[in-house]
Design an enzyme around this catalytic site. Structure first.
Site, PDB file in Angstrom:
ATOM      1  N   ASP A  92     -59.912   9.595  -9.045  1.00 28.86           N
ATOM      2  CA  ASP A  92     -60.881   8.630  -8.805  1.00 28.86           C
ATOM      3  C   ASP A  92     -62.016   9.159  -8.305  1.00 28.86           C
ATOM      4  O   ASP A  92     -62.822   8.515  -7.541  1.00 28.86           O
ATOM      5  CB  ASP A  92     -60.471   7.315  -8.129  1.00 28.86           C
ATOM      6  CG  ASP A  92     -59.258   6.715  -8.804  1.00 28.86           C
ATOM      7  OD1 ASP A  92     -59.311   6.331 -10.030  1.00 28.86           O
ATOM      8  OD2 ASP A  92     -58.451   6.209  -8.034  1.00 28.86           O
ATOM      9  N   LYS A 139     -64.914  10.944 -12.253  1.00 24.17           N
ATOM     10  CA  LYS A 139     -64.825  11.977 -13.269  1.00 24.17           C
ATOM     11  C   LYS A 139     -65.588  11.295 -14.648  1.00 24.17           C
ATOM     12  O   LYS A 139     -66.287  11.679 -15.345  1.00 24.17           O
ATOM     13  CB  LYS A 139     -63.415  12.452 -13.731  1.00 24.17           C
ATOM     14  CG  LYS A 139     -62.837  13.040 -12.721  1.00 24.17           C
ATOM     15  CD  LYS A 139     -61.305  13.416 -12.941  1.00 24.17           C
ATOM     16  CE  LYS A 139     -60.385  12.456 -12.983  1.00 24.17           C
ATOM     17  NZ  LYS A 139     -60.160  11.350 -11.723  1.00 24.17           N
ATOM     18  N   GLY A 158     -58.143   5.765 -14.856  1.00 26.47           N
ATOM     19  CA  GLY A 158     -58.842   4.678 -15.177  1.00 26.47           C
ATOM     20  C   GLY A 158     -60.408   5.007 -14.959  1.00 26.47           C
ATOM     21  O   GLY A 158     -60.757   5.554 -13.639  1.00 26.47           O
ATOM     22  N   HIS A 159     -61.231   5.495 -15.949  1.00 26.55           N
ATOM     23  CA  HIS A 159     -62.539   6.308 -15.846  1.00 26.55           C
ATOM     24  C   HIS A 159     -63.715   5.055 -16.047  1.00 26.55           C
ATOM     25  O   HIS A 159     -63.860   4.686 -17.024  1.00 26.55           O
ATOM     26  CB  HIS A 159     -62.392   7.532 -16.809  1.00 26.55           C
ATOM     27  CG  HIS A 159     -61.571   8.632 -16.362  1.00 26.55           C
ATOM     28  ND1 HIS A 159     -61.295   9.517 -17.305  1.00 26.55           N
ATOM     29  CD2 HIS A 159     -60.408   8.575 -15.330  1.00 26.55           C
ATOM     30  CE1 HIS A 159     -60.236  10.239 -16.676  1.00 26.55           C
ATOM     31  NE2 HIS A 159     -59.931   9.851 -15.786  1.00 26.55           N
ATOM     32  N   GLN A 200     -56.622  12.131 -13.198  1.00 29.26           N
ATOM     33  CA  GLN A 200     -55.979  12.142 -11.920  1.00 29.26           C
ATOM     34  C   GLN A 200     -56.679  13.417 -11.229  1.00 29.26           C
ATOM     35  O   GLN A 200     -58.137  13.311 -11.497  1.00 29.26           O
ATOM     36  CB  GLN A 200     -54.468  12.583 -12.043  1.00 29.26           C
ATOM     37  CG  GLN A 200     -53.725  11.430 -12.551  1.00 29.26           C
ATOM     38  CD  GLN A 200     -53.609  10.989 -14.221  1.00 29.26           C
ATOM     39  OE1 GLN A 200     -53.355  12.060 -14.618  1.00 29.26           O
ATOM     40  NE2 GLN A 200     -53.948  10.018 -14.183  1.00 29.26           N
TER      41      GLN A 200
END
Ligand code: GDP
Ligand code: IMO
Ligand code: MG
Length: 460
Positions: A49, A52, A76-77, A259
């Site tokens: 988080d 990225k 989750g990006h 990650q």
């Protein structure tokens, strides 16, 4: 400290109709009209988080191919463009930019139902996905029985649980190395997919039954799967060929890590990690890229630290300040919505991560979240058993007991969110960033001062 100009960011770009950015790739030419096309691996230097997705989106202004190489929909990006906010889980973040071809590499574990929903949602929001997304035929698939087992394992671990996203990631990677996994190639062979799916599902149902846990309704699940397999099959390709053709043609390729370094299954805070290699080396095996094709590694780090899930976190702030960082940084998981644990920047862990990934350059995000603090602390060493160390111990329980040693620097009492370049940052913010560079031993090439694409500038 010398700074190579590693990023060139053009003016802010607006999304045109259908999400098309109004830019071109001509900016990749230098004055001699030679094409500079570095292939970049982008990874998180902390516990995930780091921002990225946002940085990938900024760099995809020029990249022509964006490849995910590990993880699954535990990621989750977030990408914010103007008023629009997209959260990508399996689809590479490059999909937001019209010109980029996106590849889900062989190292990714793909939940076909989740991927189908994600693609449908992107289409619904006007993004053009057709012809721009390929799934490696070698991707391992994640099924509902993996998710159920993930939940069961967590329940059995009780107070030692990992705090997974319950997306079935660990069990799916376990099937891969146990050589019983089902691969994306089978999405094109429904008869074979059905046999394999039913065989594995009944194996998992026996485990669930023995544990008195709810079992999977295999017929119902198969129906859902058969419907989406049909939709996804045309996207399945031998992406090693696509990727290596892109290298041959001199196209710029961006590898999108998921990650972060300290969640790496080998190097992270084991067992409080995810189940893949999140570090830069994973890009080669997870995408089918020869190491010599990688030109640079960009490490993304927040100006502070967060972690979601269980496990050691030396600089965690379990107080009002931690609460403030969570509130100002909107630190809630993009996948599970869980509150993220927050703390000061850890230069010991980040320096190790820079070394391990060979990060040539840093992208520092969320500087704006520190706005208004009187004093900012940076962890420069750990104390353990009366000894000062500047490395990260191998064992999670040792890391749990280290006492972080802090250096204090003055904060800045103004907003950085509008800063359009380095010179517009307050002197204290500049000094803070320069100190981070010194401590982690890598130059900062990019600074982010807000979630939007436009709130980013290159540093030279
Ligand atoms: P990722 O998993 O590394 O892509 O990061 P996430 O998207 O899960 O979390 C990063 C969050 O911070 C997202 O909500 C982003 O929109 C947001 N974000 C990214 N960069 C910045 C920044 O510089 N400032 C602020 N305030 N938010 C940012
Ligand atoms: P992005 O790509 C932050 C964490 C989980 C848990 C551990 C194992 O958005 O940075 P898993 O479901 O992978 O078996 O969970 O890893 N985790 C993440 N934390 N960001 C992520 O992804 C994460 N993906 C997994 O919270 O601690
Ligand atoms: Mg995330």
């Amino acid at each position: 400290m010398a700074h190579a100009l590693l990023f060139e960011i053009g003016p802010p770009i607006s999304l045109g109709p259908g999400g098309a950015p109004e830019d071109s790739i001509d900016q990749n030419r230098n004055s001699e009209d030679q094409i500079i096309m570095p292939n970049t691996v982008l990874i998180g230097l902390q516990w995930g988080d780091e921002g990225k997705g946002k940085v990938i989106d900024v760099l995809t202004e020029s990249a022509e191919v964006v490849v995910r190489f590990q993880g699954g929909n535990n990621a989750g990006h977030t990408v914010e463009v103007g008023e629009e906010r997209f959260v990508l889980h399996l689809v590479p973040s490059g999909i937001i930019r019209e010109q980029a071809l996106c590849i889900i590499g062989n190292g990714v574990v793909v939940n076909p139902l989740a991927l189908f929903d994600e693609i449908r949602e992107l289409r619904r929001r006007g993004l053009n996905v057709d012809g721009r997304l390929q799934i490696s035929s070698r991707c391992q698939l994640v099924f509902q029985y993996h998710c159920l087992l993930d939940g069961l394992l967590e329940q059995k671990l009780a107070e030692n649980k990992i705090g997974t996203t319950k997306r079935g990631i660990g069990p799916a990677y376990a099937d891969k190395v146990n050589r019983v996994g089902i691969r994306a190639a089978d999405l094109c062979r429904l008869d074979r997919l059905e046999v394999r799916f039913r065989r594995q599902a009944s194996f998992y149902n026996r485990i669930l039954r023995d544990a008195a846990a709810p079992e999977l309704d295999v017929d119902a699940e198969w129906k859902k799967l058969a419907a989406v397999a049909h939709e996804l099959a045309p996207l399945v390709q031998d992406t090693v060929l696509t990727l290596n053709r892109a290298f041959e043609e001199g196209r710029e390729v961006l590898f999108e890590g998921a990650q972060g370094t300290w969640l790496d299954v080998d190097f992270g805070t084991y067992p409080y990690v995810t189940s893949s290699n999140t570090t830069a080396g994973g890009a080669c095996t997870g995408a089918g890229a020869p190491p010599a094709r990688i030109d640079r590694v960009v490490g993304v780090a927040k100006a502070y630290t967060t972690r979601v899930g269980r496990g050691p976190f030396p600089t965690e702030l379990r107080n009002d300040l931690g609460e403030r960082l969570r509130r100002e940084g909107r630190e809630f998981g993009a996948t599970t919505g869980r509150p993220r644990r927050c703390g000061w920047f850890d230069a010991v862990a980040t320096r190790y991560a820079v070394m391990l990934n060979g990060a040539d350059t840093l992208a520092v995000t969320k500087l704006d979240v520190l706005d208004g603090l009187d004093v900012i602390k940076i962890c420069t060493a750990y104390e353990i058993g009366g000894e000062l160390i500047d490395r990260v111990p191998t064992e999670a329980d040792d890391l749990e007991r280290v006492v972080p040693q802090y250096e204090e620097v003055p904060g800045w009492k103004q907003s950085t969110a509008q800063a359009a370049d380095w010179d517009e940052l307050p002197a204290e913010a500049q000094a803070y960033l320069r100190r981070l560079e010194e401590l982690v031993r890598a130059p900062i090439g990019l600074v982010s001062v807000g979630p939007r694409r436009s709130q980013t500038f290159a540093v030279s």
